[in-house]
Design an enzyme around this catalytic site. Structure first.
Site, PDB file in Angstrom:
ATOM      1  N   ILE A  15       0.817  -1.213   0.000  1.00 57.09           N
ATOM      2  CA  ILE A  15       0.000   0.000   0.000  1.00 57.09           C
ATOM      3  C   ILE A  15       0.851   1.263   0.000  1.00 57.09           C
ATOM      4  O   ILE A  15       0.322   2.371  -0.003  1.00 57.09           O
ATOM      5  CB  ILE A  15      -0.948   0.024   1.211  1.00 57.09           C
ATOM      6  CG1 ILE A  15      -0.169  -0.101   2.523  1.00 57.09           C
ATOM      7  CG2 ILE A  15      -2.000  -1.072   1.092  1.00 57.09           C
ATOM      8  CD1 ILE A  15      -1.030   0.008   3.774  1.00 57.09           C
ATOM      9  N   GLY A  16       2.172   1.113  -0.015  1.00 62.48           N
ATOM     10  CA  GLY A  16       3.045   2.277  -0.048  1.00 62.48           C
ATOM     11  C   GLY A  16       4.465   1.885  -0.412  1.00 62.48           C
ATOM     12  O   GLY A  16       4.915   0.795  -0.078  1.00 62.48           O
ATOM     13  N   GLY A  18       8.680   3.562  -0.981  1.00 65.85           N
ATOM     14  CA  GLY A  18       9.598   4.666  -0.765  1.00 65.85           C
ATOM     15  C   GLY A  18      11.032   4.208  -0.867  1.00 65.85           C
ATOM     16  O   GLY A  18      11.305   3.055  -1.207  1.00 65.85           O
ATOM     17  N   GLY A  19      11.959   5.112  -0.542  1.00 63.72           N
ATOM     18  CA  GLY A  19      13.368   4.805  -0.687  1.00 63.72           C
ATOM     19  C   GLY A  19      13.846   3.692   0.224  1.00 63.72           C
ATOM     20  O   GLY A  19      14.675   2.872  -0.154  1.00 63.72           O
ATOM     21  N   GLU A  22       8.932  -0.841   1.753  1.00 62.55           N
ATOM     22  CA  GLU A  22       7.533  -0.925   1.355  1.00 62.55           C
ATOM     23  C   GLU A  22       6.656  -1.017   2.593  1.00 62.55           C
ATOM     24  O   GLU A  22       7.071  -1.537   3.623  1.00 62.55           O
ATOM     25  CB  GLU A  22       7.287  -2.171   0.496  1.00 62.55           C
ATOM     26  CG  GLU A  22       8.055  -2.199  -0.811  1.00 62.55           C
ATOM     27  CD  GLU A  22       7.873  -3.508  -1.551  1.00 62.55           C
ATOM     28  OE1 GLU A  22       7.882  -3.479  -2.791  1.00 62.55           O
ATOM     29  OE2 GLU A  22       7.711  -4.550  -0.880  1.00 62.55           O
ATOM     30  N   VAL A  23       5.432  -0.498   2.471  1.00 58.91           N
ATOM     31  CA  VAL A  23       4.435  -0.666   3.520  1.00 58.91           C
ATOM     32  C   VAL A  23       3.371  -1.625   2.996  1.00 58.91           C
ATOM     33  O   VAL A  23       2.816  -1.415   1.920  1.00 58.91           O
ATOM     34  CB  VAL A  23       3.796   0.681   3.913  1.00 58.91           C
ATOM     35  CG1 VAL A  23       2.709   0.459   4.960  1.00 58.91           C
ATOM     36  CG2 VAL A  23       4.851   1.631   4.458  1.00 58.91           C
ATOM     37  N   LYS A  38       5.856  -2.127   7.814  1.00 56.58           N
ATOM     38  CA  LYS A  38       6.907  -1.473   7.021  1.00 56.58           C
ATOM     39  C   LYS A  38       8.090  -2.425   6.922  1.00 56.58           C
ATOM     40  O   LYS A  38       8.703  -2.780   7.930  1.00 56.58           O
ATOM     41  CB  LYS A  38       7.330  -0.145   7.647  1.00 56.58           C
ATOM     42  CG  LYS A  38       8.420   0.570   6.857  1.00 56.58           C
ATOM     43  CD  LYS A  38       8.553   2.031   7.232  1.00 56.58           C
ATOM     44  CE  LYS A  38       9.067   2.249   8.626  1.00 56.58           C
ATOM     45  NZ  LYS A  38       9.293   3.679   8.922  1.00 56.58           N
ATOM     46  N   ASP A 137      12.533  15.107  11.912  1.00 56.75           N
ATOM     47  CA  ASP A 137      12.250  15.019  10.475  1.00 56.75           C
ATOM     48  C   ASP A 137      10.761  15.258  10.220  1.00 56.75           C
ATOM     49  O   ASP A 137      10.119  14.520   9.489  1.00 56.75           O
ATOM     50  CB  ASP A 137      12.670  13.654   9.927  1.00 56.75           C
ATOM     51  CG  ASP A 137      12.686  13.633   8.392  1.00 56.75           C
ATOM     52  OD1 ASP A 137      12.820  14.714   7.779  1.00 56.75           O
ATOM     53  OD2 ASP A 137      12.561  12.544   7.814  1.00 56.75           O
TER      54      ASP A 137
END
Length: 526
Positions: A15-16, A18-19, A22-23, A38, A137
């Site tokens: 569902i997601g 990124g660098g 994955e999620v 995650k 962050d």
């Protein structure tokens, strides 16, 4: 990718992305509930610092329990049959959309809605700061808006306890450049006030659709945080009375920023209710579509909300509601007075100052050092041996010289590549190999016939730049083969015809050696 992690979590769908990883939408088979997991990417899983980052996130976020902070249920490292480890983090599955995704769709938000988001984020930060944790962050990608309208902060992956050790090397940038505080950009440690500065950037971005100090490069952006004034907000936004709050959060000096609880109270007074997904879908003036499939980033899982009562934030938001506004306004007056004093002092200061030596510094630290002396900074790339990427190799004007305040200092910043000298061609192989070796490269000989003098280098591959430690092929003329060499052709023209008697013995002189080859010295390192 294993389908079941830790003999417990069944991975159902991504569902997601990124660098870092994955999620996944997953099912907790032990407690029979849907969760978000995650999972770190395989090529990063062997990095102990990455695993330590996830452990820290699990520990810190797991110790925080607040309705505006996404809980962390579990952390694990799943071993496979090849001896590799897959780290993973388990969180609640929250049905919602990230703030960054909302801004992509709607560009900018009205003041009331922005202040609702900022107030809830500030409440979460107040709880984290109370627990001694700095997020470090904060940005729209780490903020989730649930389907019911609740605002939740997540991704404490680079957060730290105020008494803990940093997970990064000294001098490295921590956080995202657009949301970096001046003290972090200058190489100093992040504090609670650093989170408030980032929150101010988030507020400005929500109101205008763009972060205030964004530049073409991270170095230029970091420098803008240090020395550039806050771009003025549009008049229609200032008319709401929000100006002093934004100005105080974006103060260059950490001590001049308000606390998280103060921001929560002030923003709460200017807030309206954050629209739910249903309201966004039915409101004709809203451009954000109703969410049918959760839109998330790497650290933006979606699903079931943590069970926290609505009374949890009442004390934080309403505590001493009158005092914080006066505090912010007084801080603004102090800022204005400080600006006047600074201007008067600046007028009486000498127009020229000595340029500091910033060579061998990181480009970020060099920029901060020069900015503190009143200089602007320009950069260009340099291929240089013996320098890590991002380190300053050259500077102009030179260190120790005098230059006008406000003038620019040009920095040559290492790319991480090594420049190949042009004068290698034509040298003997021995001399060329010495130059290549001194540059940290590996020379490799390739003999080929050509019309050039035997023993000399005719071509270099690569010819312009190479990565440190890589092979450089030096093609060397054999002076023989398909075509005669120039020396042999010359000898052929001057050779006299002779008659050899059958009983005579033919003799030849030994070939002349090439004594004219240019030995040359390898170039000095920059």
């Amino acid at each position: 990718m294993p389908k079941i992690l830790g003999d417990r979590y069944r991975l159902d769908a991504v569902i997601g992305n990124g660098g870092m990883g994955e999620v996944w939408r997953a099912h907790d088979q032990l407690l029979n509930r849907e969760v978000a997991v995650k999972v770190i990417r395989e090529h990063l899983a062997d990095d102990e610092s990455i695993r330590e980052r996830l452990r820290t996130e699990a520990h810190l976020a797991g110790s925080l329990h607040h309705q505006n902070i996404v809980d962390v249920y579990d952390y694990g490292e799943h071993p496979d049959e090849h001896g590799r480890t897959t780290p993973y983090l388990v969180m609640p599955l929250v049905d919602g959309v990230s703030l960054s995704a909302m801004l992509k769709s709607r560009v900018a938000l009205p003041v009331g809605e922005t202040m609702s988001i900022i107030s809830e984020m500030a409440s979460a930060l107040a709880a984290a700061h109370e627990a001694g944790i700095v997020h470090r962050d904060l940005k729209p990608g780490n903020v989730l808006l649930s389907a019911s309208g609740r605002v939740m902060i997540l991704d404490f992956g680079i957060a730290r306890s105020t008494g803990g050790e940093s997970l990064t090397k000294t001098g490295a940038l921590i956080g995202t450049a657009d949301y970096l505080s001046p003290e972090q950009a200058s190489g100093r440690q992040a504090t609670y006030a650093s989170d408030l500065y980032a929150l101010g950037i988030v507020a400005y971005t929500c109101l205008t659709g763009a972060p205030p100090f964004h530049r073409e490069t991270d170095v230029a952006t970091a420098l803008a945080h240090i020395q550039a004034p806050i771009p003025e907000l549009p008049d229609e936004i200032l008319a709401s009375g929000i100006g002093p709050l934004i100005e105080s959060m974006l103060a260059k000096e950490p001590g001049q920023r308000p606390s998280a609880s103060e921001v929560a109270a002030i923003a709460g007074e200017l807030a309206t209710t954050v629209p739910t997904e249903v309201e966004r879908a039915t409101d004709p003036d809203a451009t954000q579509p109703g969410v049918t499939t959760p839109t998330v980033g790497v650290a933006a899982p979606t699903g079931v909300l943590p069970a926290v009562s609505d009374e949890a934030t009442a004390e934080v938001v309403t505590e001493d509601r009158q005092r914080p506004r006066r505090t912010v306004l007084i801080s603004s007056a102090v800022l204005a007075l400080a600006a006047i004093i600074f201007a008067l002092l600046y007028i009486n200061q000498p127009t020229q100052v000595e340029v500091p030596d910033v060579r061998k510094m990181s480009s970020v630290k060099a920029a901060a050092t020069l900015a503190s002396k009143g200089f602007k900074v320009e950069t260009h790339d340099v291929d240089a041996a013996g320098y890590k990427p991002g380190v300053v190799v050259t500077q102009s004007p030179e260190a120790g010289s005098d230059a006008d305040k406000g003038s620019s200092v040009d920095l040559g910043v290492a790319t991480g590549f090594v420049a190949i000298p042009k004068n290698i061609v034509g040298k003997s192989y021995e001399d060329a190999a010495k130059i290549v070796d001194k540059l940290g490269l590996v020379p490799q000989r390739n003999d080929q016939p050509s019309g050039e003098t035997a023993g000399t280098v005719t071509t270099v591959d690569p010819s312009k730049r190479a990565e440190p430690g890589s092979v450089v092929v030096l093609t060397v003329s054999t002076g023989s083969g398909g075509n005669d060499s120039k020396d042999e052709k010359k000898k052929g023209k001057n050779k006299k015809k002779t008659t050899v008697e059958p009983t005579a013995t033919a003799t030849t002189e030994p070939p002349a050696t090439d004594a004219d080859a240019d030995a040359g010295d390898p170039p000095a390192a920059p």
